[in-house]
Scaffold this motif. Structure first.
Motif, short mmCIF file in Angstrom:
data_model
loop_
_atom_site.label_atom_id
_atom_site.label_comp_id
_atom_site.label_asym_id
_atom_site.label_seq_id
_atom_site.Cartn_x
_atom_site.Cartn_y
_atom_site.Cartn_z
N GLU A 174 51.39 28.20 38.87
CA GLU A 174 51.07 29.19 37.05
C GLU A 174 50.37 27.56 36.40
O GLU A 174 50.12 26.90 37.07
CB GLU A 174 52.70 29.03 36.65
CG GLU A 174 53.41 29.82 37.41
CD GLU A 174 54.76 30.55 37.14
OE1 GLU A 174 54.94 29.92 36.22
OE2 GLU A 174 55.56 31.85 37.18
N ALA A 175 49.52 28.26 35.26
CA ALA A 175 49.05 27.69 34.05
C ALA A 175 49.27 28.38 33.50
O ALA A 175 48.87 29.70 33.16
CB ALA A 175 47.35 27.01 34.99
N ILE A 176 48.92 27.80 31.44
CA ILE A 176 49.82 28.22 30.60
C ILE A 176 48.00 28.04 30.12
O ILE A 176 46.72 27.33 29.97
CB ILE A 176 51.00 27.64 29.69
CG1 ILE A 176 51.80 27.91 29.93
CG2 ILE A 176 50.32 28.40 27.82
CD1 ILE A 176 51.84 29.24 31.17
N PHE A 177 47.36 29.12 29.39
CA PHE A 177 46.09 29.11 28.15
C PHE A 177 46.81 29.62 27.52
O PHE A 177 47.13 31.18 27.06
CB PHE A 177 44.63 29.44 29.24
CG PHE A 177 44.71 29.28 30.82
CD1 PHE A 177 43.57 27.98 31.65
CD2 PHE A 177 45.13 29.76 32.04
CE1 PHE A 177 43.35 27.40 31.83
CE2 PHE A 177 44.86 29.05 33.12
CZ PHE A 177 43.85 28.04 33.39
N ASN A 178 45.54 29.41 26.22
CA ASN A 178 45.34 30.09 25.03
C ASN A 178 44.25 31.25 24.43
O ASN A 178 44.50 31.86 24.49
CB ASN A 178 44.86 29.35 24.00
CG ASN A 178 44.01 28.18 24.42
OD1 ASN A 178 42.95 27.96 25.30
ND2 ASN A 178 44.17 26.55 23.06
N ILE A 221 48.42 38.44 34.80
CA ILE A 221 48.31 37.38 34.12
C ILE A 221 49.00 38.49 32.95
O ILE A 221 49.39 39.11 32.89
CB ILE A 221 46.90 37.28 33.47
CG1 ILE A 221 46.04 37.45 34.53
CG2 ILE A 221 47.25 36.96 32.01
CD1 ILE A 221 44.26 37.35 34.21
N GLU A 222 49.75 37.30 32.89
CA GLU A 222 51.47 37.20 31.36
C GLU A 222 50.75 36.99 29.98
O GLU A 222 50.76 35.98 29.51
CB GLU A 222 52.44 37.00 31.98
CG GLU A 222 53.49 37.80 31.23
CD GLU A 222 55.10 37.24 31.38
OE1 GLU A 222 56.06 37.09 30.71
OE2 GLU A 222 55.28 36.45 32.67
N MET A 223 51.04 37.47 29.25
CA MET A 223 50.79 36.91 28.07
C MET A 223 51.92 37.15 27.39
O MET A 223 52.81 37.87 26.91
CB MET A 223 49.43 38.18 27.11
CG MET A 223 49.83 37.64 25.60
SD MET A 223 48.20 38.58 24.64
CE MET A 223 48.22 37.44 22.87
N ILE A 224 51.99 35.93 27.23
CA ILE A 224 53.49 35.41 26.12
C ILE A 224 53.59 35.72 24.92
O ILE A 224 54.73 35.99 23.90
CB ILE A 224 54.08 33.70 26.61
CG1 ILE A 224 53.60 33.49 28.24
CG2 ILE A 224 55.71 33.19 26.10
CD1 ILE A 224 54.94 34.29 28.60
N ILE A 226 48.86 32.29 26.98
CA ILE A 226 49.10 33.50 28.32
C ILE A 226 48.91 32.30 29.74
O ILE A 226 48.61 31.99 29.63
CB ILE A 226 47.37 34.18 28.46
CG1 ILE A 226 47.30 34.89 26.45
CG2 ILE A 226 47.48 34.93 29.57
CD1 ILE A 226 45.93 34.83 26.49
N LYS A 227 49.99 32.82 30.26
CA LYS A 227 50.49 32.38 31.66
C LYS A 227 49.89 33.58 32.99
O LYS A 227 49.84 34.56 33.18
CB LYS A 227 52.15 32.53 32.08
CG LYS A 227 52.23 31.89 33.15
CD LYS A 227 53.89 31.97 33.12
CE LYS A 227 54.56 33.31 33.16
NZ LYS A 227 55.89 32.87 33.86
#
Length: 325
Positions: A43-47, A71-74, A79-80
């Motif tokens: 997993e990786a977290i992006f803005n 792709i999951e928007m937190i 965004i994960k």
């Protein structure tokens, strides 16, 4: 109309071939998407995912190692992204690796690039999360290029204006280019500067040679740097200092004597300042001179006396013999 046996056989072959093609297509697509191989989740977290879609490739050091699974928007800035990574490559990825989103070529589909981190770190575990780095998007790059092109156009306009003024002989640069007299003066100035620089270089070389020759014992500075000469000079200076002290003492004594003479003390002052003593000394010297003159007359009379004549003749002969010898 009933179908013949050949038609049925051809239909069966067509169905079988189509089925094989479908199976092969599913296999290749699934293999590309890492659907049939052994994979691990990462997993990786992006803005901002910049248009990333499910099924896009994941690359590690330029090698396709997986695909985007989810792709999951937190929230509005988080965004994960869930990735499927080939299990054979997964153990080579370290925890200090960094995930970035880029494009496959200039206008290609979006991909995730995993960049190895610097230094050493432990290997990832399935389901771990790695750090991410947001890069400049293509739209931002195009906007920046648009601003740059606009500034370049303005700069080109200014350069054309400046070039035109220079060609017309306006301004300092134009005057330097168009005015032949000023150009000749500048050329002559540069010539003199060149001569001055050459002379300065020669002077510096001579100064360096002079400084280098200071260590030579054949010149004055070199002699002074010699320790033996320095010790001799110290001895001479010390002796001069002692002599100076002694001379000071002698001068002090002379000053004291002169003061005593001026004050009327001592025999010298008595002799020089007493007029009676001076007259007595003059009278005594006069009597001595008269006595000497009379003594000479008596001696001359004795020479002619018959009693002493023989004696004086013998003395005269003896003197002549000594003079001849």
């Amino acid at each position: 109309m009933e179908k013949t046996t050949s038609q049925k056989i051809r239909l069966g072959l067509f169905v079988i071939i189509g089925l094989l093609i479908f199976i092969l297509a599913v296999y290749f697509i699934g293999d590309k998407q890492k659907m049939f191989g052994k994979t691990n989740h990462l997993e990786a977290i992006f803005n901002n995912v910049n248009g990333l879609q499910l099924g896009n490739n994941v690359r590690y050091s330029g090698i396709n190692v997986g695909t985007v699974r989810a792709i999951e928007m937190i929230n509005d800035s988080t965004i994960k992204v869930d990735m499927l990574i080939d299990k054979t490559i997964f153990h080579n990825i370290r925890k200090n690796a960094i995930a970035t989103i880029g494009s496959d070529g200039l206008v290609g589909s979006m991909i995730i690039n995993i960049i190895p981190g610097k230094g050493t770190a432990v290997s990832l575990e399935p389901g771990d999360e790695i750090h991410s780095l947001s890069r400049i998007r293509t739209d931002d790059m195009l906007n920046t290029l648009g601003v740059t092109n606009k500034n370049a156009a303005l700069l080109t306009t200014d350069l054309l204006k400046i070039t035109k003024e220079i060609t017309q002989g306006k301004g300092t640069v134009g005057l330097l280019i168009k005015d032949s007299i000023l150009a000749n003066d500048l050329k002559e100035t540069m010539h003199y500067l060149k001569i001055t620089g050459k002379t300065t270089s020669e002077s510096v070389t001579k100064i360096n040679e002079l400084i280098s020759s200071l260590d030579n014992k054949n010149n004055v500075i070199g002699v002074l740097k010699d320790t033996a000469v320095a010790n001799n000079i110290k001895t001479i200076v010390r002796n001069l200092d002692e002599s100076s002290n002694k001379i000071d003492k002698v001068i002090t004594n002379l000053n004291s004597t002169i003061v005593n003479i001026k004050e009327g003390k001592g025999a010298i002052n008595y002799l020089s300042n007493d007029p009676n003593l001076v007259r007595k000394i003059d009278s005594t010297m006069k009597n001595i001179n008269e006595a000497s003159f009379r003594l000479n007359e008596n001696m001359e009379a004795l020479k002619h006396n018959f009693l002493f004549r023989g004696y004086f003749k013998k003395q005269g002969k003896a003197k002549l013999k000594e003079q001849k010898k």
